[in-house]
Design a protein around this motif. Structure first.
Motif, PDB file in Angstrom:
ATOM      1  N   LEU A   1      47.725  41.711  34.555  1.00  0.00           N
ATOM      2  CA  LEU A   1      48.405  41.081  35.688  1.00  0.00           C
ATOM      3  C   LEU A   1      49.830  40.688  35.306  1.00  0.00           C
ATOM      4  O   LEU A   1      50.050  40.038  34.282  1.00  0.00           O
ATOM      5  CB  LEU A   1      47.625  39.839  36.131  1.00  0.00           C
TER       6      LEU A   1
ATOM      7  N   PHE B   1      44.525  36.783  42.883  1.00  0.00           N
ATOM      8  CA  PHE B   1      44.146  37.924  42.055  1.00  0.00           C
ATOM      9  C   PHE B   1      42.668  37.843  41.659  1.00  0.00           C
ATOM     10  O   PHE B   1      41.921  38.818  41.765  1.00  0.00           O
ATOM     11  CB  PHE B   1      45.035  37.964  40.807  1.00  0.00           C
TER      12      PHE B   1
ATOM     13  N   ALA C   1      41.323  43.071  33.684  1.00  0.00           N
ATOM     14  CA  ALA C   1      42.280  43.122  34.793  1.00  0.00           C
ATOM     15  C   ALA C   1      43.314  42.008  34.669  1.00  0.00           C
ATOM     16  O   ALA C   1      44.510  42.215  34.919  1.00  0.00           O
ATOM     17  CB  ALA C   1      41.539  43.017  36.125  1.00  0.00           C
ATOM     18  N   ARG C   2      42.859  40.816  34.268  1.00  0.00           N
ATOM     19  CA  ARG C   2      43.786  39.673  34.122  1.00  0.00           C
ATOM     20  C   ARG C   2      44.826  39.936  33.047  1.00  0.00           C
ATOM     21  O   ARG C   2      45.995  39.531  33.181  1.00  0.00           O
ATOM     22  CB  ARG C   2      42.976  38.409  33.791  1.00  0.00           C
TER      23      ARG C   2
ATOM     24  N   GLN D   1      35.202  42.706  32.869  1.00  0.00           N
ATOM     25  CA  GLN D   1      36.058  43.483  33.771  1.00  0.00           C
ATOM     26  C   GLN D   1      37.203  42.627  34.317  1.00  0.00           C
ATOM     27  O   GLN D   1      38.358  43.076  34.384  1.00  0.00           O
ATOM     28  CB  GLN D   1      35.220  44.036  34.920  1.00  0.00           C
ATOM     29  N   LEU D   2      36.884  41.391  34.690  1.00  0.00           N
ATOM     30  CA  LEU D   2      37.903  40.492  35.223  1.00  0.00           C
ATOM     31  C   LEU D   2      38.933  40.152  34.152  1.00  0.00           C
ATOM     32  O   LEU D   2      40.133  40.082  34.423  1.00  0.00           O
ATOM     33  CB  LEU D   2      37.246  39.221  35.763  1.00  0.00           C
TER      34      LEU D   2
ATOM     35  N   GLU E   1      40.240  38.697  44.320  1.00  0.00           N
ATOM     36  CA  GLU E   1      40.234  40.121  44.673  1.00  0.00           C
ATOM     37  C   GLU E   1      39.584  40.991  43.599  1.00  0.00           C
ATOM     38  O   GLU E   1      39.186  42.115  43.873  1.00  0.00           O
ATOM     39  CB  GLU E   1      41.671  40.618  44.893  1.00  0.00           C
ATOM     40  N   LYS E   2      39.495  40.463  42.367  1.00  0.00           N
ATOM     41  CA  LYS E   2      39.132  41.313  41.231  1.00  0.00           C
ATOM     42  C   LYS E   2      37.774  40.980  40.605  1.00  0.00           C
ATOM     43  O   LYS E   2      37.562  41.251  39.433  1.00  0.00           O
ATOM     44  CB  LYS E   2      40.218  41.230  40.154  1.00  0.00           C
TER      45      LYS E   2
END
Length: 678
Positions: A171, A221, A167-168, A163-164, A224-225
């Protein structure tokens, strides 16, 4: 902006760095020798009856199954990290294939059968079978988790990491930079690689500070993620298995000794470099002013002008050819391997260079050779100053990994995979030794050339020495900072794993280890996120110790010559590469150099007088320049196939026209796509 005093945030956050290490002593081998027994899991009974056992059949079955599972995982790893377009690649499939591979390696039944075969008195094992079964035992022990809770936490960590990562990939990074006329500030999108490159070479302090702040946002980031939950899941798994924490688990599995033994070793290196750090910071401040110590100014103050002067002699489009010619002259042979290279930076691509092996090299039971296939990547931006040198150094590093793993000649693919029980330090030693050549005067005299074919002038190399040699301790301390941060991170009580605590902790470690906030913020280091690379960075430190010791050996035993010495490749192949993970890292280093591993050679190189350094480098430069051939060889044969890609696009392929033809195609592609900087 002042950082909160983290000692007030909880009883155990007062920075782990009691920073009162033992008196400096570089006799580090003693720490390695006290190898910790891998604690969990408890020894499983060998219940399989000897008469039911077929040693070669069992070995063959394990080899074939592992090879297939390994390949499936590595294909997903490459596809997701390179952000390839095909729908067959996804973080979900990456997680699934990883769990399948690890479930196979964590088989209690396979460990039982392995032990039964080793213990059976009525089975006459060959030496290859015995060595292979011993490796199987070490490997299965590294992965078996007897606790279902631990297995659940492992699966949760894998999902959180996926998941991270997703999201990365989305970014948007960049910096707010002044326009050319200085009339306004505009946001300019840049990758982390571009931000770091601009931080080193941009003449504008305002621009450098903006790039540094852009890098800091990566940490915000991550906090937070999902990184906090990932840390908790990793620790929960490790503690359930009986380890002190996740760092203790990772280092024990990879190196065979625990966290406390590791940091005894690192503490001696830290203590030995403490006075060098203080002296270097004082010298830089005196020469360039107090502002030079600001994190956005440090790299520029040391080498901004020198890097710009070197830039024309490292044209990016020639990097592939330079690497091939250099390794060929060193006598390095890839034994029929196929290598896929993805060298250019682009949006969505993983922000760190790496080399992985979808197909491990190994010797099959019938004696036939299975060549490796390797995927490796760098993050070049040919339009940026310094990109050519950075890209070539990364290419030498990752190609060094590929050369090492292409030459492991053992009877199972498990000897030539990079995960536990393969030592991190062992894996990194090979690549770091080879990329170290790029800084040598002798190497630059032969290989650092501008687009007209002219060698880098001595004056340019000397300028770089004067700018960087007194401050090379900064690199050592920057390397040490990562393992010290991760140690402190995983030692936090769970209720203290909060965004503000981790941010403050990272800043405190940077100040304690590097003297101030770091040019590369700890929370933007990609290794801390990835499972494969987390709690791994100490391997670079141990490997760098070995690099200096190995270089000292070759310089003493080969008449002061490493560059273009074909005996170097032969010695590395026989002493370091062929055994794979069948031998302990320490034993391999001692076997080649004749000495136990210490940090003495590294510390000695940092202490070397600048005048003496310049004198010896000039002599090496002049001797190498005199030996440079008037005409290059018409072909380079590394005994491999090279495929150069940019994501899904194939740029060049060495089949059927050879390596140099592929290099020429790559060079034309780069020149056409990226305007040449004057």
């Amino acid at each position: 902006k002042k950082t909160k005093d983290i000692t007030k945030m909880g009883p155990k956050i007062a920075l782990f760095l009691a920073l009162a290490p033992p008196a400096p002593s570089m006799a580090l081998a003693r720490g390695f020798r006290r190898l910790a027994t891998v604690r969990p899991p408890t020894r499983l009974a060998a219940t399989v009856k000897a008469q039911e056992l077929n040693p070669q059949g069992f070995i063959d079955s394990v080899n074939v199954q592992y090879e297939s599972l390994h390949r499936s995982f590595e294909q997903q790893f490459w596809g997701t990290k390179m952000a390839l377009a095909s729908e067959e690649y996804s973080t979900a499939e990456l997680g699934r294939t990883k769990q399948e591979m690890e479930a196979f390696l964590a088989s209690e039944d396979k460990l039982k059968e392995t032990r039964a075969l080793l213990a059976a008195r009525d089975i006459d094992l060959t030496e290859d079978q015995r060595v292979t079964l011993q490796l199987f035992e070490r490997t299965f022990k590294s992965y078996i988790m007897e606790s279902e809770t631990a297995r659940q936490e492992r699966r949760r960590a894998t999902e959180l990491e996926g998941q991270l990562e997703r999201a990365r990939n989305d970014l948007v990074l960049g910096a707010h930079l002044p326009t050319q006329d200085g009339a306004s500030i505009d946001f300019v999108e840049m990758s982390s690689v571009q931000l770091r490159a601009k931080l080193r070479v941009d003449a504008s302090e305002e621009a450098r500070r903006a790039c540094w702040e852009g890098l800091r946002k990566i940490g915000d980031f991550a906090l937070e993620k999902g990184f906090l939950e990932l840390v908790k899941a990793r620790n929960a798994m490790a503690k359930e298995l009986g380890y002190e924490d996740y760092y203790d688990y990772k280092v024990t599995q990879a190196e065979g000794f625990g966290k406390h033994e590791l940091f005894k070793i690192l503490d001696t290196l830290k203590a030995g470099s403490d006075p060098l750090l203080a002296a270097a910071r004082a010298q830089l401040q005196e020469a360039k002013g107090e502002a030079s110590l600001e994190p956005w100014n440090l790299g520029w103050a040391m080498a901004g002008d020198a890097e710009s002067a070197l830039d024309p002699y490292f044209p990016f489009e020639k990097s592939l050819e330079v690497w091939g010619r250099c390794f060929s002259k060193l006598g390095i042979d890839y034994k029929g391997a196929t290598m896929t290279l993805d060298l250019l930076d682009r949006k969505g691509k993983y922000s760190n260079g790496f080399c992985h092996w979808p197909q491990p090299a190994w010797r099959r039971p019938d004696g036939s050779w299975q060549p490796s296939s390797a995927n490796f990547t760098s993050l070049a931006d040919p339009a940026a100053v310094g990109s050519g040198k950075t890209a070539l150094t990364t290419l030498m590093h990752e190609a060094g990994h590929a050369a090492h793993f292409a030459n492991i000649d053992m009877p199972s693919p498990l000897f030539s995979q990079e995960r536990a029980p393969t030592s991190v330090a062992y894996a990194e030693n090979q690549s770091m030794f080879l990329d170290s050549l790029v800084g040598d005067a002798a190497w630059r005299a032969k290989y650092a050339r501008n687009r007209l074919g002219e060698a880098v002038p001595w004056a340019v190399h000397e300028q770089g020495l004067r700018a960087t040699h007194p401050f090379e301790v900064f690199q050592l301390r920057g390397m040490l900072a990562v393992p010290y941060f991760e140690k402190a991170l995983y030692e936090l009580p769970e209720d203290q794993v909060r965004p503000e605590v981790l941010a403050a902790l990272a800043d405190e470690v940077e100040r304690a280890l590097q003297g101030s906030l770091a040019s590369r913020p700890l929370l933007c280091v990609p290794h801390i996120i990835s499972d494969e690379a987390s709690c791994y960075y100490h391997g670079y430190v141990l490997a760098e110790m070995s690099v200096h010791q190995t270089r000292a050996y070759f310089l003493a035993s080969e008449g002061g010559s490493i560059v273009d010495n074909p005996n170097v490749g032969k010695v590395l192949t026989e002493a370091y590469w062929k055994p794979g993970n069948s031998a302990q890292f320490l034993d391999l280093v001692k076997g080649l150099t004749g000495k136990p591993l210490t940090g003495d050679a590294w510390i000695d190189s940092l202490k070397e007088d600048l005048g003496a350094k310049i004198s010896s480098e000039k002599a090496a430069y002049e001797a190498s320049l005199a030996q440079r051939p008037s005409k290059e060889e018409e072909e380079v044969d590394l005994k491999m196939r090279v495929v150069i890609k940019d994501g899904d696009e194939v740029i060049a392929d060495s089949e059927p026209d050879g390596f140099l033809a592929a290099c020429a195609t790559f060079e034309a592609y780069v020149r056409n796509r990226f305007p040449t900087r004057e």
